[in-house]
Design a protein around this motif. Structure first.
Motif, PDB file in Angstrom:
ATOM      1  N   PRO A 177      48.921  35.648  49.956  1.00 42.03           N
ATOM      2  CA  PRO A 177      50.049  36.592  49.896  1.00 42.03           C
ATOM      3  C   PRO A 177      49.559  38.018  49.667  1.00 42.03           C
ATOM      4  O   PRO A 177      48.715  38.263  48.797  1.00 42.03           O
ATOM      5  CB  PRO A 177      50.881  36.076  48.717  1.00 42.03           C
ATOM      6  N   ALA A 178      50.113  38.978  50.412  1.00 43.02           N
ATOM      7  CA  ALA A 178      49.684  40.370  50.319  1.00 43.02           C
ATOM      8  C   ALA A 178      50.300  41.046  49.108  1.00 43.02           C
ATOM      9  O   ALA A 178      51.501  40.922  48.850  1.00 43.02           O
ATOM     10  CB  ALA A 178      50.058  41.121  51.587  1.00 43.02           C
ATOM     11  N   VAL A 179      49.455  41.775  48.368  1.00 36.45           N
ATOM     12  CA  VAL A 179      49.901  42.491  47.175  1.00 36.45           C
ATOM     13  C   VAL A 179      49.541  43.970  47.268  1.00 36.45           C
ATOM     14  O   VAL A 179      50.302  44.840  46.847  1.00 36.45           O
ATOM     15  CB  VAL A 179      49.272  41.871  45.896  1.00 36.45           C
ATOM     16  N   LEU A 180      48.399  44.284  47.829  1.00 35.44           N
ATOM     17  CA  LEU A 180      47.874  45.652  47.850  1.00 35.44           C
ATOM     18  C   LEU A 180      48.802  46.593  48.608  1.00 35.44           C
ATOM     19  O   LEU A 180      49.288  46.257  49.698  1.00 35.44           O
ATOM     20  CB  LEU A 180      46.474  45.647  48.481  1.00 35.44           C
ATOM     21  N   ASP A 181      49.018  47.789  48.059  1.00 35.66           N
ATOM     22  CA  ASP A 181      49.828  48.817  48.702  1.00 35.66           C
ATOM     23  C   ASP A 181      48.954  49.552  49.719  1.00 35.66           C
ATOM     24  O   ASP A 181      48.055  50.303  49.341  1.00 35.66           O
ATOM     25  CB  ASP A 181      50.355  49.796  47.651  1.00 35.66           C
ATOM     26  N   GLN A 182      49.206  49.322  50.995  1.00 27.63           N
ATOM     27  CA  GLN A 182      48.342  49.884  52.019  1.00 27.63           C
ATOM     28  C   GLN A 182      48.706  51.322  52.399  1.00 27.63           C
ATOM     29  O   GLN A 182      48.018  51.937  53.205  1.00 27.63           O
ATOM     30  CB  GLN A 182      48.349  49.007  53.275  1.00 27.63           C
ATOM     31  N   ASP A 183      49.754  51.884  51.799  1.00 27.16           N
ATOM     32  CA  ASP A 183      50.137  53.262  52.121  1.00 27.16           C
ATOM     33  C   ASP A 183      49.057  54.259  51.703  1.00 27.16           C
ATOM     34  O   ASP A 183      49.002  55.371  52.235  1.00 27.16           O
ATOM     35  CB  ASP A 183      51.459  53.620  51.443  1.00 27.16           C
ATOM     36  N   VAL A 184      48.214  53.886  50.736  1.00 30.99           N
ATOM     37  CA  VAL A 184      47.166  54.807  50.262  1.00 30.99           C
ATOM     38  C   VAL A 184      45.996  54.872  51.243  1.00 30.99           C
ATOM     39  O   VAL A 184      45.077  55.662  51.051  1.00 30.99           O
ATOM     40  CB  VAL A 184      46.654  54.372  48.875  1.00 30.99           C
ATOM     41  N   LEU A 185      46.030  54.053  52.280  1.00 31.66           N
ATOM     42  CA  LEU A 185      44.908  53.989  53.222  1.00 31.66           C
ATOM     43  C   LEU A 185      45.224  54.743  54.514  1.00 31.66           C
ATOM     44  O   LEU A 185      44.882  54.305  55.607  1.00 31.66           O
ATOM     45  CB  LEU A 185      44.575  52.527  53.531  1.00 31.66           C
TER      46      LEU A 185
ATOM     47  N   VAL B 229      36.042  47.241  52.719  1.00 29.43           N
ATOM     48  CA  VAL B 229      36.681  45.935  52.488  1.00 29.43           C
ATOM     49  C   VAL B 229      37.461  45.979  51.182  1.00 29.43           C
ATOM     50  O   VAL B 229      36.930  46.322  50.121  1.00 29.43           O
ATOM     51  CB  VAL B 229      35.634  44.806  52.443  1.00 29.43           C
ATOM     52  N   LEU B 230      38.732  45.615  51.261  1.00 29.49           N
ATOM     53  CA  LEU B 230      39.624  45.543  50.104  1.00 29.49           C
ATOM     54  C   LEU B 230      40.257  44.157  50.047  1.00 29.49           C
ATOM     55  O   LEU B 230      40.480  43.533  51.090  1.00 29.49           O
ATOM     56  CB  LEU B 230      40.720  46.608  50.202  1.00 29.49           C
ATOM     57  N   ASP B 231      40.522  43.692  48.857  1.00 27.10           N
ATOM     58  CA  ASP B 231      41.174  42.391  48.673  1.00 27.10           C
ATOM     59  C   ASP B 231      42.678  42.600  48.760  1.00 27.10           C
ATOM     60  O   ASP B 231      43.311  43.133  47.832  1.00 27.10           O
ATOM     61  CB  ASP B 231      40.773  41.814  47.317  1.00 27.10           C
ATOM     62  N   ALA B 232      43.293  42.207  49.876  1.00 25.68           N
ATOM     63  CA  ALA B 232      44.729  42.431  50.091  1.00 25.68           C
ATOM     64  C   ALA B 232      45.594  41.619  49.139  1.00 25.68           C
ATOM     65  O   ALA B 232      46.783  41.919  48.963  1.00 25.68           O
ATOM     66  CB  ALA B 232      45.090  42.089  51.535  1.00 25.68           C
ATOM     67  N   SER B 233      45.004  40.614  48.486  1.00 26.29           N
ATOM     68  CA  SER B 233      45.785  39.764  47.586  1.00 26.29           C
ATOM     69  C   SER B 233      45.804  40.288  46.158  1.00 26.29           C
ATOM     70  O   SER B 233      46.378  39.647  45.266  1.00 26.29           O
ATOM     71  CB  SER B 233      45.228  38.339  47.594  1.00 26.29           C
ATOM     72  N   GLN B 234      45.163  41.459  45.918  1.00 25.51           N
ATOM     73  CA  GLN B 234      45.093  42.025  44.580  1.00 25.51           C
ATOM     74  C   GLN B 234      45.561  43.479  44.613  1.00 25.51           C
ATOM     75  O   GLN B 234      45.392  44.174  45.625  1.00 25.51           O
ATOM     76  CB  GLN B 234      43.646  41.975  44.055  1.00 25.51           C
ATOM     77  N   PRO B 235      46.129  43.991  43.521  1.00 23.16           N
ATOM     78  CA  PRO B 235      46.487  45.410  43.476  1.00 23.16           C
ATOM     79  C   PRO B 235      45.229  46.280  43.560  1.00 23.16           C
ATOM     80  O   PRO B 235      44.127  45.839  43.225  1.00 23.16           O
ATOM     81  CB  PRO B 235      47.181  45.572  42.115  1.00 23.16           C
ATOM     82  N   LEU B 236      45.418  47.506  43.996  1.00 19.71           N
ATOM     83  CA  LEU B 236      44.306  48.449  44.098  1.00 19.71           C
ATOM     84  C   LEU B 236      43.778  48.765  42.703  1.00 19.71           C
ATOM     85  O   LEU B 236      44.555  48.985  41.762  1.00 19.71           O
ATOM     86  CB  LEU B 236      44.782  49.729  44.780  1.00 19.71           C
ATOM     87  N   THR B 237      42.462  48.801  42.541  1.00 14.75           N
ATOM     88  CA  THR B 237      41.834  49.077  41.249  1.00 14.75           C
ATOM     89  C   THR B 237      41.130  50.431  41.284  1.00 14.75           C
ATOM     90  O   THR B 237      40.947  51.031  42.344  1.00 14.75           O
ATOM     91  CB  THR B 237      40.798  47.990  40.903  1.00 14.75           C
ATOM     92  N   ASP B 238      40.697  50.892  40.112  1.00 15.03           N
ATOM     93  CA  ASP B 238      39.930  52.135  40.037  1.00 15.03           C
ATOM     94  C   ASP B 238      38.608  51.988  40.802  1.00 15.03           C
ATOM     95  O   ASP B 238      38.123  52.955  41.416  1.00 15.03           O
ATOM     96  CB  ASP B 238      39.652  52.502  38.580  1.00 15.03           C
TER      97      ASP B 238
END
Length: 453
Positions: free
Chosen positions: A340-348, A306-315
């Motif tokens: 609103p979507a913020v997270l870059d999903q290309d890393v997934l 589970v990732l928060d799509a509304s926040q940038p990816l964190t360490d």
């Protein structure tokens, strides 16, 4: 098995119908003594499995209920003995008084699973079919119910029987040649033994390979919800469970221990564990919870990341992603899709993606579809799967015996030494079906059953 047994066969509590079951010598006279048909001959004269309507009396001869009753005579009954059933209204008091009346007729209380155990001992069911009874009772998904029903009809027994019969033929051929040297019997050639062992090993391997799917159907897939704190893991668990299983607050680190629930998603039964948010922390209680989260991830066959799509990816997200990659199956969930979507999903790129909102339920259908894809039904016929560790262990020992026989054949050992390993394989396969199982093992199996079954 020489005693008359009786039990209430329906679950505790009030209901529309409550069933009393009897089996053993005197079952039909005992039921007939307490039951008076509204018309016609006594219950003891009724045809097998013919429902008769009448009055049930208690131990003092007072009318207790208006019920349906039927009898089944040996050997054409579930247990292979004389049996009778009384279908009352589902009042706990009525059932209790009726059971007391049956005890007064000479019956004793049945032990857990004793009716099915008698069916096994009387040859009405083999052991895999008996185990299918409890699997059918406990089934939580359509697939599990269908598999148990097919196993009850003998699908697994027939699969094991094919391997067993081929090995019996091999052993019988050897003993015939040995015991009747004057007869014109074809000698047992190495090629014949090799072909029989190859076929038996191939079929046993396929049987063992069915265990993972069978275990998943019956017991569920170990699954874990992973993520850093406050990404919506507990909200997802609650959405999947359909009720407030976990406490949800806006404060990170609310969940400090693993929380479990059994849910069905995409037709797949999941043993789902909600875990503490994975992060470095100095809080001792939270740190222990994080360690349990890591352990749950290592044991899981499916990880819901589970990732928060509304926040940038964190360490912290990246650390959890590295943990999730180790699971056999992973689905990346971009939660809070209503924001609103913020997270870059290309890393997934290592897992299928599902955008959802645990709060609104949007996207849960897609998650169910992705889960079903992770665990397809497979090519095995329903009911022909190994479903528990006992069955797997017996099949694994049979395979080990067959491998020793195959190695002995390659080393040039004489047929009598090879056939010793073959007969040990037969013993192990016999344990699987119950043809050669020990009494303590059967007692353990039937202790899983409820009273009245």
């Amino acid at each position: 098995m020489s005693q008359l047994i009786a039990a209430i066969a329906t679950p505790p509590g009030s209901g529309g119908v409550g069933i009393l079951r009897l089996s053993g010598p005197g079952a039909i006279p005992a039921a007939s003594a307490l039951f008076r048909p509204l018309s016609g001959p006594p219950l003891s004269a009724a045809r097998d499995r013919q429902l008769v309507y009448g009055t049930l009396f208690d131990a003092q001869g007072q009318p207790l209920d208006q019920v349906l009753a039927f009898v089944s005579r040996a050997p054409h009954s579930y247990t292979g003995e004389d049996t009778a059933e009384l279908h009352c209204h589902g009042s706990p008091m009525v059932l209790s008084l009726a059971l007391e009346a049956l005890y007064a007729q000479g019956a004793r209380g049945a032990l857990p699973g004793e009716f099915t155990q008698r069916a096994f001992l009387n040859g009405k069911l083999d052991l895999t079919q008996a185990e299918a009874v409890i699997d059918l009772i406990d089934a939580e998904t359509p697939g599990a119910a269908r598999s148990a029903a097919a196993q009850l009809e003998g699908a697994l027994s027939r699969r094991v029987g094919g391997i067993y019969d081929a090995l019996v033929d091999l052993s019988a051929h050897f003993h015939a040649v040995l015991d009747y040297p004057d007869e014109e019997l074809d000698p047992l050639r190495s090629e014949t033994i090799a072909a029989a062992l190859d076929t038996a090993l191939r079929d046993t391997d396929a049987l063992l390979a069915s265990y993972q799917r069978g275990r998943q159907l019956v017991h569920g897939v170990p699954a874990a919800i992973l993520g850093r704190p406050n990404v919506g893991k507990s909200s997802l668990l609650n959405a999947l469970a359909g009720y407030e299983r976990a406490i949800v607050t806006g404060c990170p680190g609310t969940t400090r221990d693993t929380i479990e629930a059994r849910v069905t998603l995409g037709g797949v039964l999941l043993k789902l564990t909600d875990t503490a948010g994975v992060r470095d922390t100095q809080d001792e209680a939270e740190r222990l919870g994080v360690e349990r989260s890591r352990a749950a991830a290592r044991e899981a066959e499916l990880v819901l990341l589970v990732l928060d799509a509304s926040q940038p990816l964190t360490d912290e997200d990246r650390a959890v992603m590295a943990l999730a990659r180790q699971a056999p199956h992973c689905i990346a969930i971009l939660n809070k899709a209503d924001l609103p979507a913020v997270l870059d999903q290309d890393v997934l790129d290592f897992a299928p993606l599902c955008r959802l909102s645990a709060r609104s339920g949007e996207g849960l259908a897609q998650l169910a579809e992705l889960t079903a894809r992770c665990f397809p039904p497979g090519a095995a016929r329903p009911g022909s799967l190994l479903t528990n560790p006992r069955q797997y262990d017996a099949a694994a020992r049979a395979k080990a015996d067959l491998l020793r026989a195959q190695e002995g054949l390659s080393a040039g050992l004489p047929p009598d030494l090879l056939l010793s390993d073959v007969e040990q394989a037969l013993e192990a396969l016999g344990e699987l079906t119950g043809a050669s199982v020990r009494e303590d093992i059967t007692a353990r199996i039937f202790s899983r059953f409820c009273v009245g079954k």
